[in-house]
Design a protein around this motif. Structure first.
Motif, short mmCIF file in Angstrom:
data_model
loop_
_atom_site.label_atom_id
_atom_site.label_comp_id
_atom_site.label_asym_id
_atom_site.label_seq_id
_atom_site.Cartn_x
_atom_site.Cartn_y
_atom_site.Cartn_z
N UNK A 402 0.84 -1.19 0.00
CA UNK A 402 0.00 0.00 0.00
C UNK A 402 0.88 1.25 0.00
N UNK A 403 0.28 2.38 -0.30
CA UNK A 403 0.94 3.68 -0.23
C UNK A 403 0.25 4.47 0.87
N UNK A 404 1.01 4.89 1.88
CA UNK A 404 0.42 5.59 3.01
C UNK A 404 1.12 6.94 3.21
N UNK A 405 1.72 7.15 4.39
CA UNK A 405 2.50 8.35 4.66
C UNK A 405 3.86 7.92 5.17
N UNK A 406 4.79 8.86 5.24
CA UNK A 406 6.16 8.51 5.62
C UNK A 406 6.85 9.68 6.30
N UNK A 407 7.82 9.35 7.17
CA UNK A 407 8.68 10.39 7.74
C UNK A 407 10.16 10.00 7.70
N UNK A 408 10.47 8.88 7.01
CA UNK A 408 11.86 8.49 6.82
C UNK A 408 11.93 7.67 5.52
N UNK A 409 13.13 7.36 5.11
CA UNK A 409 13.32 6.59 3.88
C UNK A 409 13.50 5.11 4.21
#
Length: 461
Positions: A402-409
């Motif tokens: 899925x594609x959600x949100x992120x705060x790091x790689x």
């Protein structure tokens, strides 16, 4: 096995039918077996953000001709019955999370009416909607089935809430579901799913994890864990280049999927790594460390990496979240071959640290300090070694997230017969897009340069 995300998945249009599991006829039995460490973390995150996008994994494969809907429904139910975690679920009971076990014979499926869709985007949106609805962390089994029916060649997709599966499981589901479907299609009403090899239950694995009371305080690797986190102020390492996010902020997830090396170049790169006693994984980590260094990120790249815990043959055919993590620091040397030579032993030593359960590590260090929600990690899966790998190309098998949100790689390296590929997940900011464009380009250039160096050396000899 092609590793991608739902926004990049592009199946041809066709008639879409979707199934979700209905547990309303099953009361479920409360189990004393707690969620595993990974499941607990996943469920806590879901409970803290109930309106957020669910984290699911899916696998797809193609079959010749139109889909036999009765056969694939029977295959789906047989798959759920075969794997213990797939006929279990989690229920919030006050402040606790309780595992409920369902009798697979009591489970039913809810099927949507067929919809003939004429564009790739319409098919993708329908699949994503079905997965979002069915693959949830709480309630009944978070499983989903979809078919895209076409006259010549059709697609079958099966998805699960992340609590029940890992990347390795995606290979198992393709192998199991393709064989079950073929059996039910060839022998309607007569096929016996027990002809498949036995598959142990991940629920039993969770029970063993919960009952593991070994003392790891004097394990020789514990000091390494303590030292690693002490260097990072008890925080997991973060991607060492600027992603354009303020502390505590998150952004929509961006995705990059690319081929690093083709099959011939991958073989050459592997040979180069092997000459210095290193693995392909250590080689790509080294290329990443050099790319970071080129962009001003320093000469050391600390990272956590996941690895599966199917350490006995008992679990090799079991679907579940069989992963732990280990820490490694890649140090940039004078050139890439020297870095690879040093990284090989470092990765091997780190793998041994994975024998210590993460909860024991956290107890020893006094827990982690607040940092980013995501963890900078680099995964490596050699899909050629997983169940059913011989048929992945023929079936056009995909592992879809899925594609959600992120705060790091975060990075997923996959090796197949087609070579080395890299999927990247990172926050969608202008700074991060520029950073990732430069970083990923650098990784590719360093890997290609090492391949060329090895090829030149081979010709010279």
């Amino acid at each position: 096995m092609r590793v991608t995300t739902i926004d990049r998945f592009a199946p041809a249009p066709g008639t879409v039918v979707q199934w979700a599991v209905d547990a309303s006829a099953s009361t479920g039995v409360a189990s004393a077996i707690p969620p595993s460490f990974n499941q607990s973390h996943h469920l806590a995150s879901a409970a803290a953000d109930p309106a957020g996008e669910s984290t699911w994994l899916a696998a797809s494969f193609d079959v010749d001709g139109p889909v036999d809907l009765k056969a694939i429904e029977r295959a789906f139910l047989a798959l759920i019955a075969r794997h213990g975690t797939l006929h279990s679920g989690f229920v919030r009971d006050g402040g606790r999370v309780v595992r409920h076990l369902h009798d697979p014979a009591a489970l039913r499926v809810i099927v949507t009416p067929p919809r003939t869709l004429t564009t790739v985007s319409a098919v993708r949106d329908a699949l994503r909607g079905g997965l979002r609805h069915a693959c949830t962390p709480f309630g009944g089994p978070g499983c989903h089935l979809a078919t895209i029916d076409r006259a010549d060649r059709s697609t079958i997709l099966c998805g699960f809430d992340h609590a029940h599966v890992d990347a390795y499981s995606m290979a198992i589901v393709v192998d199991d579901l393709a064989r079950l479907y073929g059996g039910y299609r060839a022998e309607p009403g007569a096929f016996d799913p027990r002809v498949l090899p036995p598959a142990a239950s991940f629920v039993d694995y969770c029970a063993e994890e919960a009952g593991d009371d070994r003392d790891f305080s004097r394990h020789p690797g514990m000091d390494r864990w303590v030292e690693f986190f002490a260097r990072h102020d008890r925080r997991p390492p973060e991607f060492p280049l600027d992603l354009g996010l303020a502390p505590g902020a998150r952004a929509r997830q961006a995705v990059d999927v690319r081929t690093l090396l083709g099959p011939r170049d991958t073989a050459t790169f592997a040979a180069s790594c092997a000459e210095s006693g290193s693995s392909v994984y250590a080689g790509i980590l080294s290329a990443m460390a050099h790319a970071v260094h080129d962009l001003g990120g320093g000469s050391e790249m600390p990272v956590l990496f996941p690895m599966h815990t199917r350490r006995s043959r008992r679990w090799e055919n079991a679907m579940g979240w069989f992963t732990t993590n280990a820490p490694v620091t890649i140090t940039v040397e004078t050139d890439l071959p020297a870095t690879i030579a040093r990284a090989g032993p470092a990765v091997r030593e780190a793998v041994a640290l994975g024998e210590i359960p993460i909860p024991r590590v956290l107890e020893t260090i006094g827990g982690l300090r607040a940092g980013r929600t995501d963890i900078f990690m680099v995964s490596y899966v050699d899909y050629r070694r997983l169940p059913g790998a011989h048929a992945h190309d023929l079936l056009d098998a995909h592992h879809i997230s899925n594609v959600t949100s992120a705060d790091d790689a975060q990075f997923w390296i996959s090796r197949t017969e087609s070579g080395l590929a890299l999927r990247t997940r990172y926050p969608d900011t202008a700074v991060a897009r520029a950073t990732m464009d430069a970083f990923l380009g650098g990784v590719g250039r360093h890997a290609a340069a090492e391949t060329l160096r090895q090829s030149t050396a081979n010709r010279a000899t």
